[in-house]
Design a protein around this motif. Structure first.
Motif, PDB file in Angstrom:
ATOM      1  N   LYS A  89      22.086   5.825 -37.692  1.00 54.78           N
ATOM      2  CA  LYS A  89      20.954   6.503 -37.065  1.00 54.78           C
ATOM      3  C   LYS A  89      21.351   7.905 -36.622  1.00 54.78           C
ATOM      4  O   LYS A  89      20.549   8.842 -36.692  1.00 54.78           O
ATOM      5  CB  LYS A  89      20.460   5.700 -35.860  1.00 54.78           C
ATOM      6  CG  LYS A  89      19.897   4.333 -36.204  1.00 54.78           C
ATOM      7  CD  LYS A  89      18.703   4.427 -37.123  1.00 54.78           C
ATOM      8  CE  LYS A  89      18.118   3.042 -37.401  1.00 54.78           C
ATOM      9  NZ  LYS A  89      16.995   3.085 -38.362  1.00 54.78           N
ATOM     10  N   GLY A  90      22.600   8.056 -36.175  1.00 53.95           N
ATOM     11  CA  GLY A  90      23.081   9.385 -35.817  1.00 53.95           C
ATOM     12  C   GLY A  90      23.100  10.316 -37.014  1.00 53.95           C
ATOM     13  O   GLY A  90      22.704  11.486 -36.916  1.00 53.95           O
ATOM     14  N   ASP A  91      23.530   9.794 -38.157  1.00 57.76           N
ATOM     15  CA  ASP A  91      23.527  10.608 -39.377  1.00 57.76           C
ATOM     16  C   ASP A  91      22.109  10.998 -39.770  1.00 57.76           C
ATOM     17  O   ASP A  91      21.847  12.133 -40.195  1.00 57.76           O
ATOM     18  CB  ASP A  91      24.191   9.843 -40.521  1.00 57.76           C
ATOM     19  CG  ASP A  91      25.695   9.674 -40.312  1.00 57.76           C
ATOM     20  OD1 ASP A  91      26.246  10.393 -39.455  1.00 57.76           O
ATOM     21  OD2 ASP A  91      26.296   8.820 -40.996  1.00 57.76           O
ATOM     22  N   GLU A  92      21.170  10.058 -39.640  1.00 57.15           N
ATOM     23  CA  GLU A  92      19.776  10.356 -39.952  1.00 57.15           C
ATOM     24  C   GLU A  92      19.236  11.436 -39.020  1.00 57.15           C
ATOM     25  O   GLU A  92      18.440  12.289 -39.442  1.00 57.15           O
ATOM     26  CB  GLU A  92      18.925   9.095 -39.847  1.00 57.15           C
ATOM     27  CG  GLU A  92      19.201   8.071 -40.948  1.00 57.15           C
ATOM     28  CD  GLU A  92      18.301   6.855 -40.836  1.00 57.15           C
ATOM     29  OE1 GLU A  92      17.097   7.038 -40.557  1.00 57.15           O
ATOM     30  OE2 GLU A  92      18.799   5.736 -41.009  1.00 57.15           O
TER      31      GLU A  92
ATOM     32  N   GLN B 217      11.116   4.395 -35.829  1.00 61.44           N
ATOM     33  CA  GLN B 217      11.774   4.795 -34.585  1.00 61.44           C
ATOM     34  C   GLN B 217      11.502   3.791 -33.470  1.00 61.44           C
ATOM     35  O   GLN B 217      10.383   3.345 -33.267  1.00 61.44           O
ATOM     36  CB  GLN B 217      11.247   6.180 -34.190  1.00 61.44           C
ATOM     37  CG  GLN B 217      11.767   6.693 -32.873  1.00 61.44           C
ATOM     38  CD  GLN B 217      11.320   8.118 -32.646  1.00 61.44           C
ATOM     39  OE1 GLN B 217      11.362   8.929 -33.537  1.00 61.44           O
ATOM     40  NE2 GLN B 217      10.887   8.408 -31.441  1.00 61.44           N
ATOM     41  N   GLN B 218      12.531   3.456 -32.716  1.00 64.35           N
ATOM     42  CA  GLN B 218      12.390   2.501 -31.631  1.00 64.35           C
ATOM     43  C   GLN B 218      11.898   3.188 -30.364  1.00 64.35           C
ATOM     44  O   GLN B 218      11.973   4.403 -30.216  1.00 64.35           O
ATOM     45  CB  GLN B 218      13.741   1.827 -31.356  1.00 64.35           C
ATOM     46  CG  GLN B 218      14.318   1.106 -32.561  1.00 64.35           C
ATOM     47  CD  GLN B 218      15.700   0.573 -32.278  1.00 64.35           C
ATOM     48  OE1 GLN B 218      16.103   0.478 -31.130  1.00 64.35           O
ATOM     49  NE2 GLN B 218      16.412   0.213 -33.326  1.00 64.35           N
ATOM     50  N   GLU B 219      11.363   2.412 -29.441  1.00 62.96           N
ATOM     51  CA  GLU B 219      10.868   2.935 -28.176  1.00 62.96           C
ATOM     52  C   GLU B 219      12.008   3.603 -27.407  1.00 62.96           C
ATOM     53  O   GLU B 219      13.088   3.037 -27.247  1.00 62.96           O
ATOM     54  CB  GLU B 219      10.284   1.789 -27.336  1.00 62.96           C
ATOM     55  CG  GLU B 219       9.608   2.247 -26.062  1.00 62.96           C
ATOM     56  CD  GLU B 219       8.342   3.050 -26.315  1.00 62.96           C
ATOM     57  OE1 GLU B 219       7.971   3.839 -25.445  1.00 62.96           O
ATOM     58  OE2 GLU B 219       7.742   2.884 -27.400  1.00 62.96           O
ATOM     59  N   GLY B 220      11.749   4.806 -26.906  1.00 64.61           N
ATOM     60  CA  GLY B 220      12.745   5.518 -26.138  1.00 64.61           C
ATOM     61  C   GLY B 220      13.792   6.228 -26.981  1.00 64.61           C
ATOM     62  O   GLY B 220      14.681   6.850 -26.441  1.00 64.61           O
ATOM     63  N   MET B 221      13.680   6.134 -28.286  1.00 63.96           N
ATOM     64  CA  MET B 221      14.651   6.772 -29.173  1.00 63.96           C
ATOM     65  C   MET B 221      14.113   8.152 -29.551  1.00 63.96           C
ATOM     66  O   MET B 221      13.436   8.339 -30.555  1.00 63.96           O
ATOM     67  CB  MET B 221      14.850   5.908 -30.424  1.00 63.96           C
ATOM     68  CG  MET B 221      16.025   6.301 -31.281  1.00 63.96           C
ATOM     69  SD  MET B 221      16.211   5.119 -32.642  1.00 63.96           S
ATOM     70  CE  MET B 221      17.589   5.830 -33.508  1.00 63.96           C
TER      71      MET B 221
ATOM     72  N   SER C 121       8.933  15.558 -33.905  1.00 61.78           N
ATOM     73  CA  SER C 121       9.132  14.819 -35.160  1.00 61.78           C
ATOM     74  C   SER C 121       9.803  13.488 -34.867  1.00 61.78           C
ATOM     75  O   SER C 121      10.717  13.412 -34.041  1.00 61.78           O
ATOM     76  CB  SER C 121       9.995  15.623 -36.133  1.00 61.78           C
ATOM     77  OG  SER C 121       9.371  16.847 -36.463  1.00 61.78           O
ATOM     78  N   PRO C 122       9.376  12.421 -35.556  1.00 62.04           N
ATOM     79  CA  PRO C 122      10.091  11.146 -35.405  1.00 62.04           C
ATOM     80  C   PRO C 122      11.504  11.289 -35.931  1.00 62.04           C
ATOM     81  O   PRO C 122      11.733  11.881 -36.985  1.00 62.04           O
ATOM     82  CB  PRO C 122       9.265  10.174 -36.257  1.00 62.04           C
ATOM     83  CG  PRO C 122       8.544  11.042 -37.236  1.00 62.04           C
ATOM     84  CD  PRO C 122       8.269  12.329 -36.528  1.00 62.04           C
TER      85      PRO C 122
ATOM     86  N   PHE D 208      23.721  13.145 -27.995  1.00 59.09           N
ATOM     87  CA  PHE D 208      23.937  12.609 -29.344  1.00 59.09           C
ATOM     88  C   PHE D 208      24.869  11.398 -29.326  1.00 59.09           C
ATOM     89  O   PHE D 208      24.710  10.476 -30.136  1.00 59.09           O
ATOM     90  CB  PHE D 208      24.517  13.699 -30.248  1.00 59.09           C
ATOM     91  CG  PHE D 208      24.650  13.278 -31.686  1.00 59.09           C
ATOM     92  CD1 PHE D 208      23.542  13.147 -32.496  1.00 59.09           C
ATOM     93  CD2 PHE D 208      25.905  13.004 -32.230  1.00 59.09           C
ATOM     94  CE1 PHE D 208      23.658  12.754 -33.821  1.00 59.09           C
ATOM     95  CE2 PHE D 208      26.034  12.611 -33.544  1.00 59.09           C
ATOM     96  CZ  PHE D 208      24.905  12.486 -34.348  1.00 59.09           C
ATOM     97  N   SER D 209      25.824  11.404 -28.415  1.00 64.36           N
ATOM     98  CA  SER D 209      26.753  10.261 -28.354  1.00 64.36           C
ATOM     99  C   SER D 209      26.010   8.973 -28.004  1.00 64.36           C
ATOM    100  O   SER D 209      26.393   7.885 -28.462  1.00 64.36           O
ATOM    101  CB  SER D 209      27.849  10.531 -27.325  1.00 64.36           C
ATOM    102  OG  SER D 209      27.297  10.756 -26.036  1.00 64.36           O
ATOM    103  N   LEU D 210      24.940   9.082 -27.198  1.00 65.06           N
ATOM    104  CA  LEU D 210      24.159   7.885 -26.854  1.00 65.06           C
ATOM    105  C   LEU D 210      23.431   7.332 -28.071  1.00 65.06           C
ATOM    106  O   LEU D 210      23.273   6.120 -28.212  1.00 65.06           O
ATOM    107  CB  LEU D 210      23.153   8.218 -25.737  1.00 65.06           C
ATOM    108  CG  LEU D 210      23.749   8.586 -24.372  1.00 65.06           C
ATOM    109  CD1 LEU D 210      22.643   8.922 -23.385  1.00 65.06           C
ATOM    110  CD2 LEU D 210      24.622   7.443 -23.841  1.00 65.06           C
ATOM    111  N   ILE D 211      22.990   8.231 -28.951  1.00 65.70           N
ATOM    112  CA  ILE D 211      22.320   7.783 -30.181  1.00 65.70           C
ATOM    113  C   ILE D 211      23.288   6.969 -31.019  1.00 65.70           C
ATOM    114  O   ILE D 211      22.959   5.881 -31.517  1.00 65.70           O
ATOM    115  CB  ILE D 211      21.786   8.987 -30.974  1.00 65.70           C
ATOM    116  CG1 ILE D 211      20.723   9.723 -30.164  1.00 65.70           C
ATOM    117  CG2 ILE D 211      21.208   8.534 -32.320  1.00 65.70           C
ATOM    118  CD1 ILE D 211      20.219  10.999 -30.823  1.00 65.70           C
TER     119      ILE D 211
END
Length: 277
Positions: free
Chosen positions: A158-161, A220-224, A214-215, A147-150
């Motif tokens: 994006k982390g909150d989402e 959503q970006q590639e690799g995310m 799920s997206p 999660f820290s990488l997100i």
């Protein structure tokens, strides 16, 4: 013109009367009419029975005395009744507003503002509920992977989402009687009511798969990619909530160690009271 002007004043006064005044006057008139009729009936019946004459004074007494006494008295009583009713209505509205404010405050203090899930304190309080003999709940600890990488690579928004996405998945795959809480920054707890280990593992796997496919967010970006690891522990009737949390935490750590994006129930319920040295 004078005739029109002469009649317009009474009409305007009547039109300007408040609904409250109209009710008071209307009720007072009705009561006064009843009083006049009753006075006539009683007075004339008594006079006829006593063979007393009915003269013009009798008519005046039976007409004006009830009006002079009944009208102001009834108007005062009805005015007081209106005042009491208005006070009761205000008190009822104040009580409703106070109840609504109390409910909002209770919700705010017992729920996480971002996800709408239970707060840590409220969730643990529900874990400590009294259970019947033989009844066994199950706790799931759900934690997003990396999660820290997100947050670092895509931003805290994006982390909150991602956290909101996990919360929605948990709500979707649990029952109304189950409890879901946000226990810390990115850790979630699921209290499966009267669910044993085998069924709990199935539910946990369904949660893991749903979040995985799920997206994470719109666009959503590639690799995310968002995945979660889940640790579980049974909650027997006499278990301590903190012991259960520690056991489920060890299972969650085991899932992380084994490669993440998996479910672990490796610690049995019999070890709940073992204190970690």
């Amino acid at each position: 013109m004078n005739m029109v002007t002469g009649h317009s004043a009474p009409l305007s006064k009547e039109a300007n009367m408040t609904p409250r005044a109209k009710r008071i006057v209307g009720k007072s008139i009705v009561v006064t009419i009843i009083a006049v009729v009753a006075t006539f009936a009683l007075s004339f019946t008594a006079r006829l029975a006593l063979q007393m004459p009915i003269d013009w004074l009798s008519w005046v007494e039976c007409t004006f005395i009830p009006i002079l006494i009944g009208m102001p008295v009834s108007a005062y009583i009805f005015a007081q009744a209106e005042t009491i009713q208005e006070t009761c209505d205000k008190l009822e509205k104040s009580y409703a507003a106070l109840t609504e404010a109390h409910d909002r405050l209770t919700f705010v203090t017992s729920h996480d503002p971002m996800t709408g899930l239970l707060s840590r304190g409220e969730f643990i309080a529900r874990m400590g509920r009294k259970r019947d003999e033989g009844e066994c709940d199950t706790l799931l600890l759900v934690d997003p992977d990396h999660f820290s990488l997100i947050n670092d690579e895509h931003g805290h928004s994006k982390g909150d989402e991602a956290l909101v996405r996990i919360a929605k998945a948990l709500v979707y795959l649990t029952r109304p009687g189950d409890s879901i809480g946000r226990l810390g920054g990115e850790e979630f707890g699921v209290l499966l009511r009267d669910v044993r280990k085998e069924q709990a593992i199935t539910i946990a796997e369904n949660i893991r798969r749903l979040i995985e496919v799920s997206p994470m967010v719109k666009g959503q970006q590639e690799g995310m990619k968002l995945t979660v690891s889940i640790g579980g522990a049974a909650i027997p009737p006499d278990a301590d909530a903190q012991d259960v949390l520690r056991t489920a935490g060890r299972c969650l750590f085991e899932a992380k160690q084994r490669g993440r994006n998996r479910v672990s129930f490796d610690y049995e319920a019999t070890k709940l009271r073992v204190v970690t040295p």
